[in-house]
Design an enzyme around this catalytic site. Sequence first.
Site, PDB file in Angstrom:
ATOM      1  N   THR A  80       0.825  -1.212   0.000  1.00  0.00           N
ATOM      2  CA  THR A  80       0.000   0.000   0.000  1.00  0.00           C
ATOM      3  C   THR A  80       0.860   1.263   0.000  1.00  0.00           C
ATOM      4  O   THR A  80       0.545   2.234  -0.707  1.00  0.00           O
ATOM      5  CB  THR A  80      -0.933   0.006   1.225  1.00  0.00           C
ATOM      6  OG1 THR A  80      -1.827  -1.114   1.126  1.00  0.00           O
ATOM      7  CG2 THR A  80      -1.741   1.283   1.300  1.00  0.00           C
ATOM      8  N   THR A 134      -4.373  -1.089  -4.274  1.00  0.00           N
ATOM      9  CA  THR A 134      -2.995  -1.581  -4.208  1.00  0.00           C
ATOM     10  C   THR A 134      -2.932  -3.032  -4.655  1.00  0.00           C
ATOM     11  O   THR A 134      -1.973  -3.459  -5.303  1.00  0.00           O
ATOM     12  CB  THR A 134      -2.452  -1.458  -2.769  1.00  0.00           C
ATOM     13  OG1 THR A 134      -2.341  -0.078  -2.427  1.00  0.00           O
ATOM     14  CG2 THR A 134      -1.090  -2.127  -2.625  1.00  0.00           C
ATOM     15  N   ASN A 135      -3.993  -3.778  -4.334  1.00  0.00           N
ATOM     16  CA  ASN A 135      -3.957  -5.220  -4.529  1.00  0.00           C
ATOM     17  C   ASN A 135      -4.020  -5.657  -5.986  1.00  0.00           C
ATOM     18  O   ASN A 135      -3.774  -6.822  -6.285  1.00  0.00           O
ATOM     19  CB  ASN A 135      -5.094  -5.872  -3.740  1.00  0.00           C
ATOM     20  CG  ASN A 135      -5.030  -5.528  -2.276  1.00  0.00           C
ATOM     21  OD1 ASN A 135      -3.996  -5.057  -1.790  1.00  0.00           O
ATOM     22  ND2 ASN A 135      -6.116  -5.739  -1.554  1.00  0.00           N
ATOM     23  N   THR A 163      35.457 -37.891 -13.258  1.00  0.00           N
ATOM     24  CA  THR A 163      34.209 -38.179 -12.564  1.00  0.00           C
ATOM     25  C   THR A 163      34.540 -38.435 -11.105  1.00  0.00           C
ATOM     26  O   THR A 163      35.499 -39.147 -10.804  1.00  0.00           O
ATOM     27  CB  THR A 163      33.488 -39.408 -13.156  1.00  0.00           C
ATOM     28  OG1 THR A 163      34.352 -40.542 -13.101  1.00  0.00           O
ATOM     29  CG2 THR A 163      33.085 -39.155 -14.602  1.00  0.00           C
ATOM     30  N   SER A 167      46.648 -11.546  -1.999  1.00  0.00           N
ATOM     31  CA  SER A 167      46.956 -11.703  -0.585  1.00  0.00           C
ATOM     32  C   SER A 167      47.727 -10.505  -0.070  1.00  0.00           C
ATOM     33  O   SER A 167      48.528  -9.894  -0.791  1.00  0.00           O
ATOM     34  CB  SER A 167      47.777 -12.976  -0.361  1.00  0.00           C
ATOM     35  OG  SER A 167      48.190 -13.085   0.985  1.00  0.00           O
ATOM     36  N   SER A 168      47.483 -10.191   1.203  1.00  0.00           N
ATOM     37  CA  SER A 168      48.241  -9.122   1.850  1.00  0.00           C
ATOM     38  C   SER A 168      49.506  -9.657   2.493  1.00  0.00           C
ATOM     39  O   SER A 168      50.333  -8.878   2.977  1.00  0.00           O
ATOM     40  CB  SER A 168      47.371  -8.452   2.921  1.00  0.00           C
ATOM     41  OG  SER A 168      47.015  -9.395   3.925  1.00  0.00           O
ATOM     42  N   LYS A 205      50.519 -14.134  -5.058  1.00  0.00           N
ATOM     43  CA  LYS A 205      49.324 -14.966  -5.061  1.00  0.00           C
ATOM     44  C   LYS A 205      48.191 -14.256  -5.804  1.00  0.00           C
ATOM     45  O   LYS A 205      47.918 -13.091  -5.565  1.00  0.00           O
ATOM     46  CB  LYS A 205      48.884 -15.285  -3.634  1.00  0.00           C
ATOM     47  CG  LYS A 205      47.802 -16.342  -3.525  1.00  0.00           C
ATOM     48  CD  LYS A 205      47.565 -16.716  -2.049  1.00  0.00           C
ATOM     49  CE  LYS A 205      46.615 -17.897  -1.916  1.00  0.00           C
ATOM     50  NZ  LYS A 205      45.253 -17.522  -2.288  1.00  0.00           N
TER      51      LYS A 205
END
Length: 469
Positions: free
Chosen positions: A103, A143-144, A189, A321-322, A327
């Site tokens: 609404t 609204t509906n 697999t 990476s830090s 990496k």
Amino acid sequence: MTITERVEHDMIGHITVPSAAYYGAHTARAVENFPISGVTLATQPFLIEAMATVKQAAAVANRDVGLLPATLAEAIIAACKDIRGGALHEQFVVDLIQGGAGTSSNMNANEVIANRALEHLGEPLGRYTVLHPLEHVNLGQSTNDVYPTAIKLALDRHIQALLTALTGLRSAFAEKGAEFANILKIGRTQLQDAVPMTLGREFTAFAVTLAEDERRLSEARLLLYELNLGGTAIGTALNAHPEYRDLAVAQLRDLTGIDRLVSATDLIEATQDVGVFVQLSGVLKRIAVKLSKTCNDLRLLSSGPRAGFNEINLPARQAGSSIMPGKVNPVIPEVVNQIAFEVIGNDVTITLAAEGGQLQLNAFEPIIARSLFASIEHLTAGARVLATHCVSGITANTDQLARNVTDSIGVITALSPLIGYEQATSIAGSALADGRSSIELILEKGLLTREQIDQAITVGALTGTATSA
């Protein structure tokens, strides 16, 4: 002194709104009541434009049946056209997550359209004695029926964007399939060596599975085109002119260009049913699950570079990476994985919201809409990013792929018709025990010549694409 506020009223009482605001009392009340996510209607231009489209269709229909004076109808139509063109979207300030079955969203649209229409009439904002948000803009509506109709129209546009993104991603995979067509590799697999295939067939399969999902999404899209517009509160068409329903839907077809839009055969059922949203969410979950599986495969195939599969290289997008120099992480597949997790969670939310509906209305369409919009938008972005920032730049590690084929016991499957299953089993066992290749042992035992082996393990022979001479 400049007046910065104006006083409006609703059934609760009086409330102030900024003097320059195009929304009114009902919207202001909703802003107070629902400080939930901070994500407002303004973030959903497709939904805003869809609501304006519905209101424009309603104004035309009500004018044509003689219930709305032409001067007011033209002002409302002009306001709706403005909003559909992108104007005043910032005035849609209600949170997407709200009580009241949508609404507040409908009220926000009614008020913004009314005040814009008043401007077109040369009247000040808030002079509802001339043109009223409910009596004129919302005439013959609820609204509906307005809100779910607008959601469906907005979803249709979102789906088109997603289909375009999926097509782009499918093309990227198909191009890699063609590029890698003659590169042999070992298929797997259960993460164990299986039989040889080509890297091209592996990437083509990714493209094919996306094509299947595009078809399922297109099928679900068709279900959005059945509307309950004209049913008003619960589907009985109370307070709507008998001819309004057909005229309004016909106008929507003209305005949207969607010829398939139709009125539901049973408006009461259509007003309470949200099955179409459950169906669509299920398809989005399917797409998410399969995209995530594909991204898992890309991460596995590119794992390493020294201690993993190392069969393909994903484009390096950023430092990984830090603490670990050099990496590089598969950040693009990882973000798509996370989008998939969100979509799966949104599907649970939609499922619970659909089940929680009662009697003639489901009050939880706002969270259904918000969840569907988020799922489609994020899948669309994820597909685009995966295509442009990852798949299009993938390269093959041909030396590693060739070594895997030569060293794998999986190649023995292709040679077993020539040496027999029992002999092949013995060779495979010895290869595993001694750490030697199956081909080396077959040559050593004189079971086949090098020429016979080479003929048996060509790309065509191993992948079923060989042509007879």
